[in-house]
Design a protein around this motif. Structure first.
Motif, PDB file in Angstrom:
ATOM      1  N   ASP A  97      30.665 -48.942  58.451  1.00  0.00           N
ATOM      2  CA  ASP A  97      30.329 -50.007  59.384  1.00  0.00           C
ATOM      3  C   ASP A  97      29.571 -51.036  58.556  1.00  0.00           C
ATOM      4  N   LEU A  98      30.179 -52.186  58.306  1.00  0.00           N
ATOM      5  CA  LEU A  98      29.600 -53.167  57.392  1.00  0.00           C
ATOM      6  C   LEU A  98      28.300 -53.769  57.916  1.00  0.00           C
ATOM      7  N   ASP A  99      28.072 -53.685  59.236  1.00  0.00           N
ATOM      8  CA  ASP A  99      26.828 -54.220  59.803  1.00  0.00           C
ATOM      9  C   ASP A  99      25.657 -53.266  59.616  1.00  0.00           C
ATOM     10  N   LEU A 100      25.930 -51.984  59.385  1.00  0.00           N
ATOM     11  CA  LEU A 100      24.848 -51.000  59.289  1.00  0.00           C
ATOM     12  C   LEU A 100      24.301 -50.856  57.876  1.00  0.00           C
ATOM     13  N   ALA A 101      25.098 -50.307  56.977  1.00  0.00           N
ATOM     14  CA  ALA A 101      24.575 -49.983  55.648  1.00  0.00           C
ATOM     15  C   ALA A 101      25.703 -49.975  54.633  1.00  0.00           C
ATOM     16  N   SER A 102      25.321 -49.792  53.379  1.00  0.00           N
ATOM     17  CA  SER A 102      26.323 -49.701  52.312  1.00  0.00           C
ATOM     18  C   SER A 102      26.709 -48.246  52.035  1.00  0.00           C
ATOM     19  N   THR A 103      26.196 -47.332  52.848  1.00  0.00           N
ATOM     20  CA  THR A 103      26.583 -45.927  52.771  1.00  0.00           C
ATOM     21  C   THR A 103      27.534 -45.626  53.937  1.00  0.00           C
ATOM     22  N   PRO A 104      28.329 -44.562  53.857  1.00  0.00           N
ATOM     23  CA  PRO A 104      29.313 -44.295  54.908  1.00  0.00           C
ATOM     24  C   PRO A 104      28.682 -44.015  56.264  1.00  0.00           C
ATOM     25  N   TYR A 105      29.329 -44.537  57.307  1.00  0.00           N
ATOM     26  CA  TYR A 105      28.943 -44.218  58.682  1.00  0.00           C
ATOM     27  C   TYR A 105      29.421 -42.807  59.013  1.00  0.00           C
ATOM     28  N   LYS A 106      30.643 -42.477  58.583  1.00  0.00           N
ATOM     29  CA  LYS A 106      31.218 -41.178  58.879  1.00  0.00           C
ATOM     30  C   LYS A 106      32.154 -40.768  57.745  1.00  0.00           C
ATOM     31  N   THR A 107      32.129 -39.495  57.391  1.00  0.00           N
ATOM     32  CA  THR A 107      33.054 -38.947  56.405  1.00  0.00           C
ATOM     33  C   THR A 107      33.854 -37.836  57.072  1.00  0.00           C
ATOM     34  N   LEU A 108      35.183 -37.971  57.034  1.00  0.00           N
ATOM     35  CA  LEU A 108      36.066 -36.983  57.654  1.00  0.00           C
ATOM     36  C   LEU A 108      36.828 -36.246  56.562  1.00  0.00           C
ATOM     37  N   LYS A 109      36.945 -34.938  56.725  1.00  0.00           N
ATOM     38  CA  LYS A 109      37.646 -34.120  55.733  1.00  0.00           C
ATOM     39  C   LYS A 109      38.606 -33.189  56.474  1.00  0.00           C
ATOM     40  N   TYR A 110      39.733 -33.733  56.932  1.00  0.00           N
ATOM     41  CA  TYR A 110      40.699 -32.974  57.719  1.00  0.00           C
ATOM     42  C   TYR A 110      41.895 -32.488  56.917  1.00  0.00           C
ATOM     43  N   HIS A 111      42.182 -33.110  55.788  1.00  0.00           N
ATOM     44  CA  HIS A 111      43.374 -32.769  55.016  1.00  0.00           C
ATOM     45  C   HIS A 111      43.086 -31.673  53.999  1.00  0.00           C
ATOM     46  N   GLU A 112      44.156 -30.980  53.595  1.00  0.00           N
ATOM     47  CA  GLU A 112      44.036 -29.913  52.603  1.00  0.00           C
ATOM     48  C   GLU A 112      44.220 -30.423  51.185  1.00  0.00           C
ATOM     49  N   ARG A 113      44.856 -31.597  51.034  1.00  0.00           N
ATOM     50  CA  ARG A 113      45.092 -32.160  49.708  1.00  0.00           C
ATOM     51  C   ARG A 113      44.733 -33.637  49.709  1.00  0.00           C
ATOM     52  N   ALA A 114      45.003 -34.315  48.625  1.00  0.00           N
ATOM     53  CA  ALA A 114      44.577 -35.695  48.412  1.00  0.00           C
ATOM     54  C   ALA A 114      45.156 -36.654  49.451  1.00  0.00           C
ATOM     55  N   LEU A 115      44.349 -37.628  49.877  1.00  0.00           N
ATOM     56  CA  LEU A 115      44.802 -38.693  50.764  1.00  0.00           C
ATOM     57  C   LEU A 115      45.473 -39.772  49.936  1.00  0.00           C
TER      58      LEU A 115
END
Length: 174
Positions: A97-115
């Motif tokens: 969210d560019l209005d909040l911070a330069s760190t991630p708002y959310k990190t999702l890890k649903y896949h078993e291999r590379a995106l």
């Protein structure tokens, strides 16, 4: 090319039949990907681990996004321009969210291999991620105009259309 340095990113203006090199020197690694902001004169340039946001009129770096990923594979900007998603080869989908911070708002890890590819739908509140595991994950991703409400991210469907043979590449793009 790896030896291009600052010339790795060029902006072509078709109406004037001219090209410009926005950076005088290469800072912080080689450019992997680049995309424009939908409304503002911003250019998002992804290196291997970070994303730099440049203001094209003022010719300065506005923000540096810390992804926490080892290797960025794809990037997309929401049509509102306030949200960015990043896909990485270490199986992560990172939402900023560019209005909040330069760190991630959310990190999702649903896949078993590379995106390999991530993207927002241009009209509907959907986003998707394609992976080497041969699947595409579709998410309901509602972004509210009220800045006090956080975005809503809900998994909707996992699409599996084919099998990956010998652990090779899966779904490369959407």
């Amino acid at each position: 090319s790896p030896k291009a340095g600052a010339a790795a990113v060029l902006i072509h203006q078709l109406s004037k039949a001219a090209s410009q090199q926005p950076f005088g020197k290469s800072k912080g690694g080689e450019a992997q990907l680049a995309c424009f902001h939908p409304h503002k004169p911003f250019l998002f340039v992804a290196t291997k681990e970070h994303i730099r946001v440049y203001h094209l009129v003022k010719q300065v770096m506005v923000k540096r996004l810390m992804t926490g990923c080892r290797h960025i594979s794809s990037i997309d900007v929401h049509t509102s321009g306030d949200h960015v998603i990043v896909g990485s080869l270490d199986r992560r989908l990172v939402w900023f969210d560019l209005d909040l911070a330069s760190t991630p708002y959310k990190t999702l890890k649903y896949h078993e291999r590379a995106l390999r590819s991530v993207g927002f739908h241009p009209r509907y509140p959907l986003m998707a991620s394609a992976s080497d595991d041969g699947s595409i994950h579709v998410f309901h991703s509602m972004v509210y105009s009220d800045l006090m409400r956080n975005p809503l991210i809900v998994p909707v469907k996992v699409l599996r259309g084919h099998q990956v043979v010998n652990k090779s590449l899966g779904a490369l793009c959407m």
